[in-house]
Design an enzyme around this catalytic site. Structure first.
Site, PDB file in Angstrom:
ATOM      1  N   HIS A 731       0.831  -1.200   0.000  1.00  0.00           N
ATOM      2  CA  HIS A 731       0.000   0.000   0.000  1.00  0.00           C
ATOM      3  C   HIS A 731       0.875   1.262   0.000  1.00  0.00           C
ATOM      4  O   HIS A 731       0.686   2.162  -0.799  1.00  0.00           O
ATOM      5  CB  HIS A 731      -0.898  -0.042   1.246  1.00  0.00           C
ATOM      6  CG  HIS A 731      -1.802   1.120   1.412  1.00  0.00           C
ATOM      7  ND1 HIS A 731      -3.164   1.063   1.181  1.00  0.00           N
ATOM      8  CD2 HIS A 731      -1.555   2.393   1.805  1.00  0.00           C
ATOM      9  CE1 HIS A 731      -3.714   2.227   1.410  1.00  0.00           C
ATOM     10  NE2 HIS A 731      -2.742   3.064   1.806  1.00  0.00           N
ATOM     11  N   GLU A 732       1.854   1.262   0.883  1.00  0.00           N
ATOM     12  CA  GLU A 732       2.686   2.463   1.014  1.00  0.00           C
ATOM     13  C   GLU A 732       3.550   2.674  -0.228  1.00  0.00           C
ATOM     14  O   GLU A 732       3.718   3.807  -0.689  1.00  0.00           O
ATOM     15  CB  GLU A 732       3.596   2.371   2.251  1.00  0.00           C
ATOM     16  CG  GLU A 732       2.858   2.251   3.576  1.00  0.00           C
ATOM     17  CD  GLU A 732       1.817   3.328   3.797  1.00  0.00           C
ATOM     18  OE1 GLU A 732       1.954   4.419   3.221  1.00  0.00           O
ATOM     19  OE2 GLU A 732       0.836   3.058   4.528  1.00  0.00           O
TER      20      GLU A 732
HETATM   21 ZN    ZN Z   1      -2.872   5.039   2.360  1.00  0.00          ZN
END
Ligand code: ZN
Ligand code: ADP
Length: 938
Positions: A731-732
């Site tokens: 996600h990051e």
């Molecule tokens: Zn996020």
């Protein structure tokens, strides 16, 4: 110290307040002093009458008729032993035998008397008369009238109201000047208040002791004339000396009290009597009286005259012995002057050489010591002692305050905050330490604006003279924690006025009229405080939107009550009674929701925006909070110290983007805590001084504190599964991929360490603060926000709820682009008022609403499409970098770029789990704020 003193004095002399007060008080001191002096010293007068009279030593003599003297002289009476003439006043002093037998003849024919004396071969002296000067009657009473007039004038001068100048009266001017001087002295010495008062007390006590001891050594009053001496009637030195040389045999004994120049003389009187009786025509018998009357005059025994002391002094000790010899006792006291002392010593010697029985009495000492002290010294001792006690009391109370305030104790003056009433915000009441503009930093424009207001409040008369308005109300608006309260407090500190803090919500009451009466109460309180301080009081209303928001909006139930409250506030501000005594400072986060009536000219006509600090501002605020903390060991050179400070400020201000003043204060406090914890074990047993010397806050502590404040506390207790962490890593990296691929702001930090604020973070941004944004940059931000979830979906094949915050913020930004910034094709430059969630305020009509929805949705959809494409294209890089992030947990910007560009690979292959919970506390972007900086959070 000396330089400071000079600077202080020149500053003081330049201050118009000081000069004015000085002028007033010099005048007053002159009046009061003259008045006091004149009323005590009646001698000083414009018109006086001077009379000539016999010198004081003869004044008390018994009077004798001129004709009696003439008769005695013609009879060649032996009782007359000499004459002293005062020609100009036609008076003669008759020297008789014995102390009591001197007489004073007023209004005599001097020529005749001189001739007679010559014929009798009497010793004759001619002396000059003394002068007596008295205030003339008329002018005495006139003077007392002038004095009373002066006194009344003084009172009026002091206590007359001074409406025009916002100072209740001159007395208050003086009092303020006095307390101001004390305050400045405390500031100048740099001492704690308690120490200062303690020192003052010691100085005063030393002065009292000094006066006391000098008095003990110099005190002539302490030695008193023995009581038996006092009991006897007094004789004059000239009489005693003359008698001693003329009739030494008359002296039966003498007692000396040398310490007070006194002598007690017992005198035989019989020879005189014999002489009188032997005289053929004793004038004493003229009225048929015998001459052995107790103390009759030598010549006119019938004219017994005891002088003004008659009845007060105990009767003359005169005893008649069996052989007709009687004795009298007299006390002579020589003055305590050089000549007096010498004359006394001569007298003592003469008595001893004559072989008269004599003795010395032991010295007598006054029992009431204090009464004997020289009067002015007594007054000084009383005043100084009282002042010392006052200092003691002030010192003790300051000491207690210091304890209460801890290290925050400033230069001593307390801001008096609202003392009573439930309307005062509980967090704000009580005595608080004084703030000044030096405590505020990083908002130069706001400080400048405030300084201008302070200037106006110092001398409102100047502005009024030109017809310029003096502020009644000020609005502070801006993000929370940026120093609105602090600035208000500093304004009070700078003007010297009182400070009352109230929360706007405290005025919002359930019952109609209750809020209005609460407003009245606060104003009353503020006016009382203004009277006390002689300066305008600052009434600070926090959360003003609760009170001043647009009428007729939202809660309709309490609207009547609410309008009444607001009206009352405006009436009180405008009111005649206010007249510059109460300055209302309203603080709000949002200016746009305030009622027009509030913002109308003449009310809150000064609006000061307090912005979040920019980089320079942050650096200044850091400096404010770091100034009392050590960044390098004490022994470092000043240059080293300066360099350290500079580099620390540079680093901190860069990394603390988006921090408010309150955040920075918190950061420094956290850094101090971290540093203290680091030293906890080793410092346990050190003495306090040593501890202070070693208490150094390192740059790394500050960095850690910044992390803590921006990302929250690391949660070590909660462990997450590898899948969760892997999903977060993807996600990051998804977030990070967008600015990297589209040449946005460089990525500065990525982490999957869970804190109490987030599961993971991606931070990007340039070194500099930015104020303007264009459409491309907005779109990039939206894409960055969307990319996290997109990566999770397309690479990990899962989607979680944790990313909802990303979407919210992306949508908000898209709506703001459309409604506020006119960046859509559908709406063009038409704008729509938006609330803080980016939703239209009020009714905008269906067509417009539809257009709006279509426009912002299209922006988000387009972005989403592009993001998916980008992620698919860069799948390999994303997975590779996510692997490294998973292992290392934190990636710096440089490390990220290294991995992304393919220079490093991870060993572990990741599988993606399905659950990622993510919550980010993100700054809410308020409409109307041009700065829409999004940190690129997870
Ligand atoms: Zn996020
Ligand atoms: P506001 O009233 O705007 O919400 P405050 O004035 O209560 O903010 O600020 C909270 C605290 O943060 C202050 O007491 C002060 O210690 C610190 N602070 C805020 N802004 C600044 C600033 N510009 N300079 C120094 N300290 C600040």
């Amino acid at each position: 110290m000396f330089k400071r003193l000079v600077a202080f004095m020149s500053g003081l002399c330049k201050s118009p307040v000081f000069r004015r007060s000085l002028k007033h008080f010099t005048l007053l001191a002159i009046f009061a002093g003259t008045f006091a002096y004149l009323s005590v010293n009646n001698d000083y007068n414009f018109v006086r009458t001077t009379t000539l009279e016999v010198p004081s030593q003869y004044k008390a003599l018994k009077p004798l008729a001129a004709v009696d003297l003439e008769q005695a002289l013609r009879a060649k009476s032996k009782d007359v032993e000499g004459l002293v003439f005062f020609k100009s006043i036609k008076s003669v002093v008759v020297l008789g035998r014995g102390f009591d037998r001197d007489n004073l003849v007023l209004e005599a024919d001097i020529d005749i008397m001189q001739d007679l004396a010559k014929a009798n071969q009497l010793p004759v002296k001619i002396e000059n008369p003394g002068q007596r000067s008295e205030p003339a009657q008329l002018f005495t009473s006139l003077w007392s009238m002038i004095a009373i007039g002066l006194f009344i004038w003084t009172c009026v001068f002091l206590f007359q109201g001074r409406k025009k100048e916002d100072v209740s009266n001159r007395f208050m001017v003086g009092w303020n000047a006095y307390t101001g001087v004390i305050r400045s002295m405390i500031k100048l010495t740099g001492m704690r208040r308690s120490r200062f008062y303690g020192a003052a007390m010691l100085v005063l006590a030393a002065a009292v002791t000094l006066i006391f001891t000098t008095e003990v050594f110099n005190n002539h009053n302490l030695l008193i004339v023995p009581s038996e001496f006092v009991a006897a009637e007094k004789a004059q030195p000239y009489q005693v000396e003359r008698h001693l040389s003329a009739h030494p045999d008359d002296f039966s004994r003498v007692a000396f009290a040398p310490t007070v120049n006194a002598a007690y003389i017992v005198l035989k009187t019989s020879p005189i009597k014999k002489a009188v009786e032997a005289a053929p025509a004793a004038p004493a018998d003229s009225e048929g009286q015998t001459s052995d009357s107790v103390d009759g005059g030598a010549i006119a025994a019938s004219q017994v005259y005891r002088g003004p002391h008659a009845g007060m002094v105990p009767a003359v000790v005169e005893k008649k012995s069996t052989d007709g010899v009687s004795s009298i006792a007299r006390t002579v006291i020589y003055p305590n002057t050089t000549s007096g002392n010498k004359a006394y010593r001569d007298f003592v010697d003469a008595v001893r050489t004559q072989g008269i029985e004599n003795k010395e009495v032991p010295r007598a000492v006054a029992t009431d010591f204090f009464e004997t002290i020289y009067f002015p010294a007594r007054v000084l001792i009383v005043i100084f002692t009282m002042a010392a006690l006052l200092c003691l009391a002030l010192g003790v109370s300051a000491l207690l305050d210091d304890k209460k305030e801890g290290e925050e104790g400033k230069d001593g003056r307390l801001v008096i905050a609202g003392a009573s009433g439930e309307a005062v915000n509980a967090g704000e009441i009580g005595e608080q330490s004084l703030k000044t503009f030096a405590d505020v930093a990083g908002c130069d424009e706001a400080i400048e604006a405030c300084k201008l207001v302070v200037k106006k409040l110092r001398f409102p008369m100047i502005y009024k003279a030109f017809g310029a308005p003096v502020p009644k109300g000020i609005i502070f608006y801006g993000a929370p924690g940026c120093g609105k309260t602090l600035l208000a407090r500093a304004m009070a500190g700078e003007t010297g006025g009182g400070f009352i803090a109230v929360s706007g919500s405290a005025f919002v009451k359930l019952y109609v009229g209750a809020g209005a009466s609460a407003v009245r109460e606060r104003f009353q309180e503020a006016r009382v405080l203004a009277k006390k301080t002689g300066k305008p009081t600052f009434l600070f209303i926090d959360e003003f939107d609760a009170l001043g928001k647009k009428r007729g909006q939202g809660d309709s139930g309490g609207s009547q009550e609410y309008e009444q409250t607001l009206n009352e506030l405006l009436v009180q501000m405008d009111g005649f009674a206010n007249d510059g005594k109460v300055i209302v400072i309203a603080a709000t986060n949002r200016l746009d929701i305030l009622d027009e009536a509030v913002l109308r000219a003449g009310r809150f006509d000064i609006k000061i925006e307090i912005k979040k600090p920019d980089r320079k501002g942050r650096s200044e605020i850091f400096q404010v909070y770091l100034r009392n903390r050590q960044l390098i060991s004490r022994d470092a050179t000043p240059k080293q110290k300066l360099l350290t400070l500079q580099s620390v400020l540079n680093e901190c201000s860069q990394r603390s983007r988006d921090f408010s003043g309150a955040d920075i204060e918190l950061t420094v406090k956290e850094a101090s805590t971290i540093a203290a914890e680091r030293h906890y074990e080793e410092m346990k047993d050190l003495p306090e001084e040593e501890m202070k010397a070693r208490a150094v806050i390192l740059p790394s502590d500050l960095q850690a504190a910044i992390d803590l404040v921006s990302y929250g506390r690391t949660l070590k207790s909660r462990t997450r599964s590898a899948e969760e962490r892997k999903a977060t890593a993807i996600h990051e990296i998804g977030h990070a991929a967008i600015p990297t691929l589209l040449k946005g702001d460089p990525v500065t930090r990525i982490t999957i360490v869970m804190t109490d604020k987030s599961l993971g973070l991606m931070e990007s941004g340039s070194d500099e603060d930015r104020y303007g944004w264009d459409k491309k940059e907005f779109l990039l931000k939206i894409k960055t926000m969307l990319a996290g979830r997109a990566a999770e979906e397309r690479i990990g094949g899962s989607c979680s709820t944790g990313a909802s915050n990303d979407f919210e913020r992306a949508s908000l930004l898209a709506r703001q682009m459309v409604g506020m910034f006119g960046m859509s094709e559908e709406l063009g430059v038409r704008t729509i008022p938006l609330d803080r969630n980016g939703l239209p305020v009020g009714q905008i009509g269906n067509t417009l609403m539809d257009l709006f929805t279509v426009a912002w949705s299209r922006i988000v959809d387009d972005c989403q499409k592009e993001v998916c494409q980008l992620i698919d294209d860069n799948r390999e890089a994303i997975v590779r970098t996510a692997d490294v992030l998973f292992e290392e947990e934190v990636l710096s910007g440089d490390r990220f770029r290294e991995v992304w560009s393919g220079k490093v690979t991870a060993k572990v292959d990741i599988e993606i789990g399905d659950e990622v919970a993510e919550q980010v506390v993100a700054p809410v972007v308020a409409p109307g704020v041009a700065l829409v900086e999004v940190k690129g959070h997870a």
